[in-house]
Design a protein around this motif. Structure first.
Motif, PDB file in Angstrom:
ATOM      1  N   ALA A 166       0.802  -1.225   0.000  1.00 47.13           N
ATOM      2  CA  ALA A 166       0.000   0.000   0.000  1.00 47.13           C
ATOM      3  C   ALA A 166       0.834   1.273   0.000  1.00 47.13           C
ATOM      4  O   ALA A 166       0.265   2.367  -0.015  1.00 47.13           O
ATOM      5  CB  ALA A 166      -0.914   0.010   1.229  1.00 47.13           C
ATOM      6  N   PHE A 167       2.146   1.145  -0.016  1.00 50.55           N
ATOM      7  CA  PHE A 167       3.006   2.327   0.101  1.00 50.55           C
ATOM      8  C   PHE A 167       4.098   2.268  -0.958  1.00 50.55           C
ATOM      9  O   PHE A 167       4.864   1.310  -1.021  1.00 50.55           O
ATOM     10  CB  PHE A 167       3.631   2.368   1.498  1.00 50.55           C
ATOM     11  N   SER A 168       4.176   3.316  -1.780  1.00 47.80           N
ATOM     12  CA  SER A 168       5.162   3.332  -2.859  1.00 47.80           C
ATOM     13  C   SER A 168       6.548   3.737  -2.399  1.00 47.80           C
ATOM     14  O   SER A 168       7.538   3.449  -3.068  1.00 47.80           O
ATOM     15  CB  SER A 168       4.697   4.285  -3.973  1.00 47.80           C
ATOM     16  N   VAL A 186      -1.624  17.208 -17.479  1.00 49.23           N
ATOM     17  CA  VAL A 186      -3.038  17.470 -17.212  1.00 49.23           C
ATOM     18  C   VAL A 186      -3.691  16.413 -16.330  1.00 49.23           C
ATOM     19  O   VAL A 186      -4.851  16.566 -15.927  1.00 49.23           O
ATOM     20  CB  VAL A 186      -3.830  17.587 -18.532  1.00 49.23           C
ATOM     21  N   ALA A 187      -2.968  15.342 -16.003  1.00 48.71           N
ATOM     22  CA  ALA A 187      -3.542  14.292 -15.162  1.00 48.71           C
ATOM     23  C   ALA A 187      -3.592  14.762 -13.708  1.00 48.71           C
ATOM     24  O   ALA A 187      -2.714  15.476 -13.244  1.00 48.71           O
ATOM     25  CB  ALA A 187      -2.715  13.014 -15.275  1.00 48.71           C
ATOM     26  N   ASP A 188      -4.622  14.363 -13.003  1.00 51.41           N
ATOM     27  CA  ASP A 188      -4.762  14.679 -11.580  1.00 51.41           C
ATOM     28  C   ASP A 188      -4.330  13.442 -10.785  1.00 51.41           C
ATOM     29  O   ASP A 188      -5.018  12.412 -10.817  1.00 51.41           O
ATOM     30  CB  ASP A 188      -6.207  15.058 -11.256  1.00 51.41           C
ATOM     31  N   ARG A 189      -3.208  13.559 -10.099  1.00 53.18           N
ATOM     32  CA  ARG A 189      -2.650  12.399  -9.401  1.00 53.18           C
ATOM     33  C   ARG A 189      -2.840  12.471  -7.885  1.00 53.18           C
ATOM     34  O   ARG A 189      -2.215  11.712  -7.154  1.00 53.18           O
ATOM     35  CB  ARG A 189      -1.158  12.270  -9.737  1.00 53.18           C
ATOM     36  N   ARG A 190      -3.667  13.384  -7.410  1.00 53.54           N
ATOM     37  CA  ARG A 190      -3.813  13.545  -5.970  1.00 53.54           C
ATOM     38  C   ARG A 190      -4.489  12.343  -5.315  1.00 53.54           C
ATOM     39  O   ARG A 190      -4.071  11.883  -4.242  1.00 53.54           O
ATOM     40  CB  ARG A 190      -4.561  14.846  -5.666  1.00 53.54           C
ATOM     41  N   ASP A 191      -5.523  11.829  -5.938  1.00 52.46           N
ATOM     42  CA  ASP A 191      -6.164  10.628  -5.397  1.00 52.46           C
ATOM     43  C   ASP A 191      -5.224   9.432  -5.471  1.00 52.46           C
ATOM     44  O   ASP A 191      -5.189   8.604  -4.555  1.00 52.46           O
ATOM     45  CB  ASP A 191      -7.455  10.333  -6.152  1.00 52.46           C
ATOM     46  N   LEU A 192      -4.485   9.328  -6.554  1.00 51.43           N
ATOM     47  CA  LEU A 192      -3.497   8.255  -6.692  1.00 51.43           C
ATOM     48  C   LEU A 192      -2.494   8.307  -5.547  1.00 51.43           C
ATOM     49  O   LEU A 192      -2.177   7.275  -4.932  1.00 51.43           O
ATOM     50  CB  LEU A 192      -2.775   8.384  -8.032  1.00 51.43           C
ATOM     51  N   GLN A 194      -2.738   9.574  -2.550  1.00 49.63           N
ATOM     52  CA  GLN A 194      -3.284   9.266  -1.241  1.00 49.63           C
ATOM     53  C   GLN A 194      -3.817   7.846  -1.145  1.00 49.63           C
ATOM     54  O   GLN A 194      -3.516   7.121  -0.183  1.00 49.63           O
ATOM     55  CB  GLN A 194      -4.401  10.261  -0.906  1.00 49.63           C
ATOM     56  N   GLU A 195      -4.603   7.438  -2.133  1.00 52.74           N
ATOM     57  CA  GLU A 195      -5.329   6.179  -2.025  1.00 52.74           C
ATOM     58  C   GLU A 195      -4.518   4.961  -2.453  1.00 52.74           C
ATOM     59  O   GLU A 195      -4.688   3.875  -1.901  1.00 52.74           O
ATOM     60  CB  GLU A 195      -6.621   6.248  -2.860  1.00 52.74           C
ATOM     61  N   GLU A 196      -3.656   5.117  -3.449  1.00 49.48           N
ATOM     62  CA  GLU A 196      -2.924   3.973  -3.976  1.00 49.48           C
ATOM     63  C   GLU A 196      -1.444   3.974  -3.595  1.00 49.48           C
ATOM     64  O   GLU A 196      -0.866   2.920  -3.334  1.00 49.48           O
ATOM     65  CB  GLU A 196      -3.062   3.918  -5.498  1.00 49.48           C
ATOM     66  N   ALA A 197      -0.802   5.149  -3.574  1.00 50.02           N
ATOM     67  CA  ALA A 197       0.636   5.219  -3.267  1.00 50.02           C
ATOM     68  C   ALA A 197       0.899   5.376  -1.780  1.00 50.02           C
ATOM     69  O   ALA A 197       2.047   5.294  -1.350  1.00 50.02           O
ATOM     70  CB  ALA A 197       1.280   6.365  -4.045  1.00 50.02           C
ATOM     71  N   GLY A 198      -0.141   5.619  -0.989  1.00 49.36           N
ATOM     72  CA  GLY A 198       0.018   5.628   0.460  1.00 49.36           C
ATOM     73  C   GLY A 198       0.690   6.850   1.030  1.00 49.36           C
ATOM     74  O   GLY A 198       1.428   6.756   2.015  1.00 49.36           O
ATOM     75  N   LEU A 199       0.436   8.011   0.441  1.00 47.50           N
ATOM     76  CA  LEU A 199       1.066   9.240   0.925  1.00 47.50           C
ATOM     77  C   LEU A 199       0.798   9.480   2.407  1.00 47.50           C
ATOM     78  O   LEU A 199       1.654  10.006   3.123  1.00 47.50           O
ATOM     79  CB  LEU A 199       0.572  10.429   0.101  1.00 47.50           C
ATOM     80  N   GLY A 200      -0.369   9.090   2.879  1.00 48.13           N
ATOM     81  CA  GLY A 200      -0.724   9.308   4.278  1.00 48.13           C
ATOM     82  C   GLY A 200       0.158   8.545   5.252  1.00 48.13           C
ATOM     83  O   GLY A 200       0.239   8.907   6.432  1.00 48.13           O
ATOM     84  N   PHE A 201       0.830   7.498   4.791  1.00 50.84           N
ATOM     85  CA  PHE A 201       1.733   6.751   5.666  1.00 50.84           C
ATOM     86  C   PHE A 201       2.982   7.565   6.027  1.00 50.84           C
ATOM     87  O   PHE A 201       3.610   7.325   7.051  1.00 50.84           O
ATOM     88  CB  PHE A 201       2.184   5.447   4.995  1.00 50.84           C
ATOM     89  N   VAL A 231      -4.427  17.572   0.649  1.00 53.38           N
ATOM     90  CA  VAL A 231      -5.297  18.149   1.675  1.00 53.38           C
ATOM     91  C   VAL A 231      -6.247  19.161   1.051  1.00 53.38           C
ATOM     92  O   VAL A 231      -7.439  19.205   1.385  1.00 53.38           O
ATOM     93  CB  VAL A 231      -4.447  18.801   2.794  1.00 53.38           C
ATOM     94  N   ASP A 232      -5.731  20.000   0.148  1.00 56.62           N
ATOM     95  CA  ASP A 232      -6.593  20.972  -0.529  1.00 56.62           C
ATOM     96  C   ASP A 232      -7.738  20.275  -1.260  1.00 56.62           C
ATOM     97  O   ASP A 232      -8.874  20.769  -1.298  1.00 56.62           O
ATOM     98  CB  ASP A 232      -5.785  21.801  -1.529  1.00 56.62           C
ATOM     99  N   ARG A 233      -7.438  19.130  -1.832  1.00 57.15           N
ATOM    100  CA  ARG A 233      -8.448  18.403  -2.618  1.00 57.15           C
ATOM    101  C   ARG A 233      -9.455  17.687  -1.714  1.00 57.15           C
ATOM    102  O   ARG A 233     -10.671  17.729  -1.948  1.00 57.15           O
ATOM    103  CB  ARG A 233      -7.734  17.385  -3.516  1.00 57.15           C
ATOM    104  N   LYS A 234      -8.969  17.060  -0.665  1.00 58.79           N
ATOM    105  CA  LYS A 234      -9.820  16.167   0.110  1.00 58.79           C
ATOM    106  C   LYS A 234     -10.479  16.822   1.310  1.00 58.79           C
ATOM    107  O   LYS A 234     -11.552  16.402   1.741  1.00 58.79           O
ATOM    108  CB  LYS A 234      -9.005  14.948   0.581  1.00 58.79           C
ATOM    109  N   TYR A 235      -9.853  17.867   1.876  1.00 62.18           N
ATOM    110  CA  TYR A 235     -10.347  18.371   3.153  1.00 62.18           C
ATOM    111  C   TYR A 235     -10.713  19.856   3.146  1.00 62.18           C
ATOM    112  O   TYR A 235     -11.201  20.361   4.154  1.00 62.18           O
ATOM    113  CB  TYR A 235      -9.311  18.100   4.257  1.00 62.18           C
ATOM    114  N   ASP A 236     -10.464  20.550   2.065  1.00 64.24           N
ATOM    115  CA  ASP A 236     -10.892  21.945   1.987  1.00 64.24           C
ATOM    116  C   ASP A 236     -12.426  21.987   1.966  1.00 64.24           C
ATOM    117  O   ASP A 236     -13.052  21.373   1.105  1.00 64.24           O
ATOM    118  CB  ASP A 236     -10.323  22.606   0.728  1.00 64.24           C
TER     119      ASP A 236
END
Length: 248
Positions: A166-168, A186-192, A194-201, A231-236
């Motif tokens: 779960a962590f890149s 132009v790709a939005d990688r913010r969800d990637l 957090q959800e797939e690369a495990g930025l929150g870890f 954070v701007d994307r998910k919690y603003d």
């Protein structure tokens, strides 16, 4: 002037192993990789070590010297006192193949999971235009030689094997950050991230930055800005409200 140094070098394979003692000649100006090569030539011809350029640019000779992740070719023997025992072990985070050689295929798997650069569909390659500031920001990240020392020292995967799926790791979160900051991508990688690369870890201990041989400020210039974007994307609250209204 040369001297006799005491080394402890890990020998073994997937079945196990341990530290072996060696006394070996050291000459002025040599690095740890020189000593490993001398051991191969004089005392341990079957000692396995991965290396290529011996110039700190290929990232092949990553190992741990006295417990610290380093490039063997960039670790000078003058770093140590003549009576100090120098311990050389394989990178701890990755499975051992033999002696100082580890299986780093985890990193290649994570590299394949990062979507490639995505320019606008109507923009031709010869028409790319960027501000110099954007070029310089991207260039810092592109200094990476993929030695995987940052991956090795990151305690999220070093101490918790179960996190690997779960962590890149810092190297590939930095790659995502590089693309996310690219003005022509132009790709939005913010969800990637957090959800797939495990930025929150990542809890920004900066251990990855400390061991980077290219002195890339991985934490300050890549991981923290990427966290801010997520954070701007998910919690603003305004963005959250807009997403709710848009879905309706």
């Amino acid at each position: 002037m040369g001297y006799e140094a005491k080394f402890k070098v890990w020998r073994g394979d997937t079945e196990g192993g341990g530290l072996h003692d060696f006394t070996v000649e050291v000459n002025e100006g040599e690095v740890v990789l020189d000593i490993i090569h001398r051991l191969q030539a004089t005392q341990a011809p079957d000692l396995a070590v991965r290396w290529n350029c011996k110039a700190g640019k290929c990232g092949s000779c990553s190992a741990e010297v006295n417990g610290r992740p380093r490039l063997l070719c960039m670790t000078r023997m003058s770093t140590f006192t003549q009576d100090e025992v120098v311990t050389v072990t394989p990178m701890r985070t990755f499975p051992v193949i033999r002696d100082l050689v580890t299986d780093v295929s985890f990193n290649y798997q994570k590299a394949r999971e990062v979507p490639s650069f995505t320019p606008p569909v109507d923009l031709k390659p010869g028409d790319y235009r960027m501000q110099q500031a954007d070029v310089e920001r991207s260039q810092e990240f592109r200094k990476c030689i993929e030695c995987f020392l940052c991956q090795n020292t990151c305690h999220v995967v070093r101490d918790h094997e179960d996190n690997k799926h779960a962590f890149s790791g810092p190297r590939y979160l930095m790659r995502i950050a590089e693309l996310e900051m690219h003005p022509l991508d132009v790709a939005d990688r913010r969800d990637l991230a957090q959800e797939e690369a495990g930025l929150g870890f990542c809890n920004i201990t900066k251990c990855c930055t400390e061991v980077c041989p290219e002195h890339i400020k991985i934490t300050d210039n890549a991981l923290i800005p990427l966290k801010e974007r997520v954070v701007d994307r998910k919690y603003d609250p305004i963005v959250w409200l807009g997403n709710k209204l848009f879905r309706r």
